[in-house]
Design an enzyme around this catalytic site. Structure first.
Site, PDB file in Angstrom:
ATOM      1  CB  CYS A   1     -31.885   5.194 -19.697  1.00 59.61           C
ATOM      2  SG  CYS A   1     -31.521   5.105 -17.466  1.00 59.61           S
TER       3      CYS A   1
ATOM      4  CB  CYS B   1       1.372   1.468   4.689  1.00 61.91           C
ATOM      5  SG  CYS B   1      -0.620   0.962   3.730  1.00 61.91           S
TER       6      CYS B   1
ATOM      7  CB  CYS C   1     -28.872   6.196 -17.909  1.00 65.55           C
ATOM      8  SG  CYS C   1     -30.076   4.321 -17.517  1.00 65.55           S
TER       9      CYS C   1
ATOM     10  CB  CYS D   1      -0.856  -0.010   1.106  1.00 65.55           C
ATOM     11  SG  CYS D   1      -1.235   1.090   2.448  1.00 65.55           S
TER      12      CYS D   1
END
Ligand SMILES: *[C@@H]1O[C@H](CO)[C@@H](O)[C@H](O)[C@H]1NC(C)=O
Ligand SMILES: *[C@@H]1O[C@H](CO)[C@@H](O)[C@H](O)[C@H]1NC(C)=O
Length: 520
Positions: free
Chosen positions: A388, A49, A385, A46
């Site tokens: 849609c 980190c 969308c 990470c």
């Protein structure tokens, strides 16, 4: 270093560090032995980190002498341990006072910040104030401080106050004194709590009902400024407050400060009835759009009824545009008197319904969707969308098939980005059936998006039970076996959704660049 580990090869490395590497077996004994521990849960890959590592080392070294231990746990090796502590992202830092008293670390990820935060954690949560001087000094030690005044032998008040302080130590500074003369000088009689603050009326007194809950509530209410600021930390609180929120949008801190001063008398008058807060129009201007303000036209003012999800933007045209105490005071008074109509965003009502699907906008929503004689199927969509768009021809086909029954069934759609709708829309498209005689409990459609299934849904869930199967021997375009995934909501949506989304945007915008977590 106190802990040396058996792994000989690593010993040399480990001794170079003041950060204790812990495992499932060593974690609990370690936090039991050390009164105060800061633990970092990390993953070797990470990035955040890695950035934290040198800062964490430096802090560990400075804190070593203060008996504050810094530890780390590699969650790729210690999955069970990390799961036990509910670790969901890396790095996560937690403060331990024993294995079961855990609180999140709420400071920055820099050595100096860690040292300062943990040093504060190591001090008693309540400072004992011995005399007038220490009381005076303490009063201004932070923006908000709480001081308990109770008798020497009043163990119960002392204990209750101590409990509150332990829980809220990250939020406020707590002090206490048993000096009766000091209490008198402050105009209170023991037991009492005084909250001193660097704004508004300067102090508030608490003298009734010495319970943890009521003290915590008092602290929360009294520490909230008359005119606060809407931001990532405060937004949810304002939404949950149960009273309307009045927003003052302005682009600079100076202007927000100036407008707060100007509008203070208005806020004062509505205290407890309407919350007032400034909001950074540069960072969160989009939220103004949700309140039907003209984005970019700052400063601006709007009231949001958080219960009914209604919005009341202050009209910015005309001569009364200025956000003066007089203009806003008048507007707010009219709002309180119920004389201001909520603002509803709507496309114009179509002159003619041309296609098979009935077009709904905010202005005809009531007439069409709430028509109590008809089963009304409504698709809430967004122009952008994809799902849609894919549905559109099938939906028109469905509408055509129901046309002969237009006295009983309406197939409708509404562009929910252009129209304020009273429904909660969690994604596009959302399809709901408002059946005749039961308009306040619409049924959401979750089946596959085929003409046949939609038609069956209208037949079975509608009150009028209109059956179009076989009406013209129709066969629909094959059955989709799996449900289409919902498009994630974005941009602007239903009223509540917009608010929730805006909250997220407020959050996103405010996250410090080097603070975000890497996901697990
Ligand atoms: C509260 O109790 C603690 C622990 O017994 C004591 O040290 C402290 O002096 C008390 N505080 C006051 C204000 O009496
Ligand atoms: C609604 O319609 C679906 C699809 O036809 C059906 O499976 C379901 O049982 C119906 N629900 C109710 C409450 O009638």
């Amino acid at each position: 270093m106190k802990y040396s580990f058996a792994l000989a090869g690593l010993a040399a490395l480990a001794t170079a560090s003041d950060v204790h590497d812990l495992t499932k077996d060593t974690f609990e004994p370690f936090v039991k032995e050390h009164g105060l521990v800061l633990a970092e849960f990390f993953a070797p890959w990470c990035g955040h980190c890695k950035a934290l590592a040198p800062e964490y080392e430096e802090a560990a070294t400075s804190l070593k002498d203060k008996e504050i231990a810094l530890a780390k746990v590699d969650c790729t090796a210690e999955q069970d341990l990390c799961q036990e502590y509910g670790i969901e992202g890396y790095p996560t830092m937690k403060v331990f006072r024993g294995p079961s008293n855990v609180s999140p670390y709420a400071g920055a990820r820099k050595a100096q910040a860690i040292v300062s935060y943990m040093t504060k954690q190591s001090m008693p949560s309540v400072s004992l104030l011995q005399n007038k001087d220490s009381l005076e000094e303490f009063k201004t030690a932070d923006k908000v401080v709480l001081v308990g005044f109770f008798g020497k032998d009043d163990k119960s008040s002392n204990a209750t106050f101590g409990e509150v302080a332990d829980k809220l130590r990250d939020n406020f500074l707590f002090g206490a004194t048993s000096d009766e003369a000091l209490a008198k000088a402050e105009g209170v009689s023991q037991p009492a709590i005084v909250l001193y603050k660097a704004f508004d009326e300067g102090k508030n007194t608490f003298e009734e009902g010495f319970t943890e809950e009521s003290i915590a509530e008092f602290a929360k209410v009294a520490s909230t400024p008359l005119i606060g600021e809407v931001g990532p930390e405060t937004y949810a609180g304002y939404m949950a407050a149960g009273i309307p929120l009045a927003y003052i949008f302005a682009e600079t801190p100076e202007e927000r400060e100036k407008l707060s001063k100007t509008l203070k008398p208005v806020a004062e008058k509505q205290k407890g009835k309407i919350n007032f807060a400034t909001i950074d129009a540069k960072a969160f201007g989009q939220h103004g759009g949700n309140l039907n303000l003209e984005v970019g036209n700052w400063p601006a003012f709007a009231i949001q009824d958080t219960q009914k999800s209604q919005k009341f933007p202050y009209p910015t045209q005309g001569s009364e545009k200025e956000l003066s105490a007089k203009n806003i005071g008048k507007f707010v008074d009219e709002y309180v008197a119920g004389k201001v109509e909520p603002s509803v965003k709507s496309e114009p009502i179509p002159e003619k319904q041309e296609g098979p699907t009935t077009i709904v906008v905010a202005k005809n929503y009531q007439d069409i969707v709430m028509d109590d004689n008809k089963d009304v199927l409504v698709e809430f969509y967004a122009p952008w969308c994809g799902h849609c768009k894919a549905l559109a021809p099938k939906y028109d086909d469905l509408a055509s098939k129901f046309k002969p029954f237009s006295d009983k069934v309406t197939i409708a759609k509404v562009d929910a980005t252009m129209n304020d709708v009273p429904e909660e829309i969690a994604g596009f498209p959302t399809i709901k059936l408002f059946k005749a005689g039961a308009k306040d409990s619409p049924v959401e459609y979750s089946g596959s998006r085929t003409v046949e299934d939609l038609a069956n849904f209208v037949r079975d869930n509608g009150s009028n039970h209109v059956d179009i199967s076989g009406a013209d021997g129709e066969k629909t375009e094959g059955v989709e076996t799996d449900n289409m995934p919902r498009q994630a909501p974005a941009a602007t949506e239903g009223v509540k959704e917009k608010v929730a989304k805006a909250a997220e945007k407020i959050k996103d915008a405010a996250i410090d660049e080097d603070e975000p977590h890497d996901e697990l």
